[in-house]
Design an enzyme around this catalytic site. Structure first.
Site, PDB file in Angstrom:
ATOM      1  N   ALA A  10     -23.231  -2.128  18.035  1.00 50.82           N
ATOM      2  CA  ALA A  10     -24.234  -2.392  19.064  1.00 50.82           C
ATOM      3  C   ALA A  10     -25.059  -3.594  18.652  1.00 50.82           C
ATOM      4  CB  ALA A  10     -25.151  -1.185  19.246  1.00 50.82           C
ATOM      5  N   ALA A  11     -25.890  -4.041  19.579  1.00 49.33           N
ATOM      6  CA  ALA A  11     -26.900  -5.051  19.261  1.00 49.33           C
ATOM      7  C   ALA A  11     -28.013  -4.362  18.473  1.00 49.33           C
ATOM      8  CB  ALA A  11     -27.436  -5.672  20.551  1.00 49.33           C
TER       9      ALA A  11
ATOM     10  N   ASN B 196     -31.414  -2.565  17.420  1.00 45.51           N
ATOM     11  CA  ASN B 196     -32.312  -1.566  18.003  1.00 45.51           C
ATOM     12  C   ASN B 196     -31.628  -0.629  19.008  1.00 45.51           C
ATOM     13  OD1 ASN B 196     -34.835  -0.426  17.910  1.00 45.51           O
ATOM     14  ND2 ASN B 196     -35.716  -1.747  19.469  1.00 45.51           N
TER      15      ASN B 196
ATOM     16  N   ASP C  93     -23.599   2.477   6.810  1.00 43.46           N
ATOM     17  CA  ASP C  93     -24.550   1.769   7.665  1.00 43.46           C
ATOM     18  C   ASP C  93     -24.467   0.270   7.339  1.00 43.46           C
ATOM     19  OD1 ASP C  93     -26.506   1.743   9.664  1.00 43.46           O
ATOM     20  OD2 ASP C  93     -28.156   1.900   8.237  1.00 43.46           O
ATOM     21  N   GLU C  94     -24.883  -0.571   8.273  1.00 44.50           N
ATOM     22  CA  GLU C  94     -24.850  -2.020   8.109  1.00 44.50           C
ATOM     23  C   GLU C  94     -23.431  -2.489   7.768  1.00 44.50           C
ATOM     24  OE1 GLU C  94     -27.382  -3.651   9.076  1.00 44.50           O
ATOM     25  OE2 GLU C  94     -28.908  -2.085   9.034  1.00 44.50           O
ATOM     26  N   ALA C  95     -22.459  -1.928   8.476  1.00 46.80           N
ATOM     27  CA  ALA C  95     -21.041  -2.176   8.185  1.00 46.80           C
ATOM     28  C   ALA C  95     -20.612  -3.608   8.446  1.00 46.80           C
ATOM     29  CB  ALA C  95     -20.176  -1.206   8.994  1.00 46.80           C
TER      30      ALA C  95
ATOM     31  N   CYS D 194     -31.939  -5.231  27.172  1.00 44.34           N
ATOM     32  CA  CYS D 194     -32.616  -6.518  27.032  1.00 44.34           C
ATOM     33  C   CYS D 194     -34.000  -6.405  27.679  1.00 44.34           C
ATOM     34  CB  CYS D 194     -31.764  -7.575  27.741  1.00 44.34           C
ATOM     35  SG  CYS D 194     -32.419  -9.249  27.703  1.00 44.34           S
TER      36      CYS D 194
END
Length: 197
Positions: free
Chosen positions: A9-10, A12, A82-84, A140
């Site tokens: 995902a983007a 947040n 996480d943070e893959a 957005c």
């Protein structure tokens, strides 16, 4: 059947929150998991997975030299990353092999692209090898689905050049839709003030 999962995902969109929920679900049923996050991501502290909702948990860290093999992981039911986007392509291949050869479910969460719209090497490899892909949704400032990330400076102006990785949170990045990503007209309705200055 074990698989390699990639949830992308983007910014947040709740990726870390989802990971922490999955860890909780496994452990509530008496199963052991191992959690990893990027060693250089120190926004909440080194070795911490933290959600913007305030949830956090200690995790092991990975860097470019980390090797993911079954023998090093012990008796676990699942591996969560996480943070893959910061994985190397070779590490993604190791995780794919773990899922299939080691019969270990591997779930990864991360960004698909950077602030310039370019793929992170780890994300590109995950999009190629993952057995199960899921886009997590966020919005957005104009209320469209956000799929891109913008880097901004201290004054809220868009940053177009620089290193691919600069660690930061909501004060450095914004999730935006493709229309806003390509539109530099800050006066258009729906744009957040100062976002494209």
């Amino acid at each position: 059947m074990s698989k390699l999962f990639f949830r992308y995902a983007a910014m947040n969109a709740g990726k870390s929150t989802a990971l922490l929920q999955v860890a909780h679900n496994y452990e509530e049923r008496g199963m052991r998991v191992r959690l990893f996050t990027a060693a250089h991501d120190d926004r909440a502290g080194v070795g911490l997975i933290a959600s913007r909702l305030g949830l956090q948990r200690e995790a092991e860290t990975f860097g470019p030299d980390t090797v993911f093999v079954r023998e090093h992981l012990g008796d676990i039911a699942c591996l969560l990353v996480d943070e893959a986007q910061f994985l190397t392509p070779d590490q993604v291949r190791q995780l794919h092999r773990l899922a299939h050869g080691g019969r270990l479910p591997v779930l990864c969460w991360g960004l698909r692209s950077d602030f310039q719209g370019n793929a992170f090497p780890g994300s590109a490899a995950l999009l190629t090898l993952a057995d199960d892909l899921e886009e997590m949704k966020t919005i957005c400032a104009c209320a469209r689905k956000a799929t891109m990330n913008l880097r901004i400076d201290a004054a809220g102006r868009r940053v177009r050049e620089g290193e691919q990785v600069v660690i930061g949170g909501n004060d450095r990045y914004r999730a935006v839709c493709p229309r806003c990503f390509y539109n530099d007209d800050a006066s258009e309705p729906g744009h957040a003030p100062g976002l494209f200055g």
